[in-house]
Each structure stands twice: as C-alpha cells, then as structure tokens.
Scaffold this active site. Sequence first.
Site, PDB file in Angstrom:
ATOM      1  N   ARG A  17       0.737  -1.099   0.066  1.00 31.26           N
ATOM      2  CA  ARG A  17      -0.358   0.190   0.227  1.00 31.26           C
ATOM      3  C   ARG A  17       0.692   1.145  -0.255  1.00 31.26           C
ATOM      4  O   ARG A  17       0.865   2.102  -0.938  1.00 31.26           O
ATOM      5  CB  ARG A  17      -0.775  -0.048   0.976  1.00 31.26           C
ATOM      6  N   ASP A  18       1.692   1.721   1.126  1.00 31.96           N
ATOM      7  CA  ASP A  18       2.121   2.462   1.301  1.00 31.96           C
ATOM      8  C   ASP A  18       2.970   2.680  -0.380  1.00 31.96           C
ATOM      9  O   ASP A  18       3.549   3.803  -0.429  1.00 31.96           O
ATOM     10  CB  ASP A  18       2.731   2.956   2.465  1.00 31.96           C
ATOM     11  N   HIS A 211       4.991   3.685  13.143  1.00 31.06           N
ATOM     12  CA  HIS A 211       4.787   3.971  11.249  1.00 31.06           C
ATOM     13  C   HIS A 211       5.956   4.964  11.096  1.00 31.06           C
ATOM     14  O   HIS A 211       5.691   6.281  10.906  1.00 31.06           O
ATOM     15  CB  HIS A 211       3.763   4.053  10.935  1.00 31.06           C
ATOM     16  N   CYS A 244      10.594   9.679  -1.079  1.00 32.79           N
ATOM     17  CA  CYS A 244       9.986  10.719  -0.270  1.00 32.79           C
ATOM     18  C   CYS A 244       9.691  11.858  -1.702  1.00 32.79           C
ATOM     19  O   CYS A 244      11.494  12.473  -1.645  1.00 32.79           O
ATOM     20  CB  CYS A 244      10.422  10.991   1.001  1.00 32.79           C
TER      21      CYS A 244
HETATM   22 ZN    ZN Z   1       5.194   5.780   5.132  1.00 31.24          ZN
END
Ligand code: ZN
Length: 317
Positions: A17-18, A211, A244
């Site tokens: 997912r992430d 997380h 990121c």
């Molecule tokens: Zn994350």
Amino acid sequence: MSTIHKFDLLISEVGPRDGLQSVATTMATADKCAWIDALVAAGVQEIEVGSFVSPKLLPQMADAAEVVQHAIRHASVTIMALVPNIKGAEAAMRAGAHKITLPVSASPAHSMANVRKTPEQMLEQVRAITALRDEIAPQVHIEAGISTAFGCTIQGPVPEDDVIALAVACVQAGADESGLSDTTGMANPAQVKRLFTRLRSELGNQAGAAHMHNTRGLGLTNCLAAYEAGVRTFDSSQAGLGGCPYAPGASGNVVTEDLVFMFEAMGLRTGIDIERLLTARNTLARGLPGEALYGMLPPAGLPKGFKPHAYALRSAV
Ligand code: ZN
C-alpha cells in the site's frame, strides 16, 4: 492491534500500500498477489495490501478489492487496507479486509492538502466509519494512524499536545487503537520516546503502531526508541519502497529487511524468516523492474554464523 501472538513483536508490512502508492509505475495485480504470497511465506503476519481511494487519484490502487480478496485466503494473516473516507471503508469491509487504517493528520494544513478535511472533520469520519463497522462488519478492527505526528512539511513543528489529543479523540470516536506516523521523516529518537510514552500512558493497549520513515536516516533508530517506550507493533516496507518526493535518493518507509534483522539480532522474535524475506524481495523486484530498492542488509547479507535468536543468546554468554 496489540496482539503479538506467539512472537515478541508484530512487523506490519505496508509495502503493497504505502510503498506502491508512492511509486509511479502500477504493479500488475498478479505481481502484487505473488509478492504478498512471498511475504506470507516469509512469516509476515500483517500486511497492508491496498488503499480504497478513487482510482482517478491513485491508479496504482484501482485493484485494491481484488488484492484484498486474494490476500485473505491466507487465513493466519491480518489483511489491512487504508481508507480515507466512509465510501472507501465500506468497500474495504465488503472486500473482506480484517483491519482498516484511517489516516488522521495532526497538522490541519496537511489534513486539508491530503484529504481536504480538517482534523475535526476526520474525527467525524472515524465516528461514521466505526458506526458502519458495527453494523456491517463488527469483526473488523479499526486503527487511526495519526500522520504528521512528528512534524509537517507545510506547517513545520506540530505541537505534541495536539498529537496526543487527536490520538485520544480518535479512540473516543470509536477507533480500536491510535498509532503515530512520521509521515515526513522529521522524527528524532528523543521525540519518539516522549510521544509514545505519553500515548501509552493515555491509551494503554489502545496505543498503536510506530510508522517511521527513513527520509533522514533515523528510521531504525526511531523504531528502537519506540520499542524502548513499549511499542510492539512496527510498520515498515520491504525494500523501503515509497521514496520521499522531498528528499530525492532517500528511502521513505523503514526497510522491513533491516528492521527484522535489527530486532532478530537483539534476540526478539518477529516470526519472520530473513532468508525468505529476501526471496520475497526478489519477487517484488520482478514485479517492479527498474525501481530503486533500498536496504543495508540485502547487499551485505547476514553476518557469518547468524542465527535468529540464538545469535543474541550466544553473544550474551
Ligand atoms: Zn509511510
């Protein structure tokens, strides 16, 4: 969930997912399923397999229901999905997800940018979603993930009182647990220890997962700090998938391979077999050719003579 089963820790794999939602390429459904199967074969006990959002916003997640339906065939594994609203929650529950996670941002600016709702409006969503759960799928576990809990790229520092108050409010609104997310990779170990200690004193066993992101290289250190504050559930992503956008070249999520190695080397049982986890990494690589995969353990390999648990015991003698 604070259920650790027979192990010392629960590593919750969020890559499908992430990780995948941050990657431009859309992984084929069959490849996602093969990756999930390989993660299960490695002993992973909880996997966040998709996000129930508009396919227009995230085409990578358009097959979330199909992936959930495949994944729940692994009876012993908790299958999670992220949902931003009640529509997504209903779809996730109808697909058969065991657990759903709601991103609730402690930074009003991030909340507006991310879900176009204020934190107060998100609390209304938590209330509505838990009410729906009670009605149509009472066995489903609901987690609130407090995002930007350690800082926000728009707002900057986020007051710790705001983070704790929101986490508590989510549980009061019906969530089974609230965890804290370092969405922006701004956390440091002292802050992590402080916030999770406070969270646990407020919420007890309804204090949820850590997380952590590795954007500035502190992901593992922050997990260790959370562990020392009593946290026993950790989110991570295989190969640190999910780079990121604010830190080119840096990985996003904590790398599962490195995290499992750290805890197993300390003599803590994760239930995950590292060799098989590396096999799952190869399955991931085949499904996403050309994508950067992160991690320190995979290229270095396990230390000579390394045996999970036994290694730490021997060192202590
Ligand atoms: Zn994350």
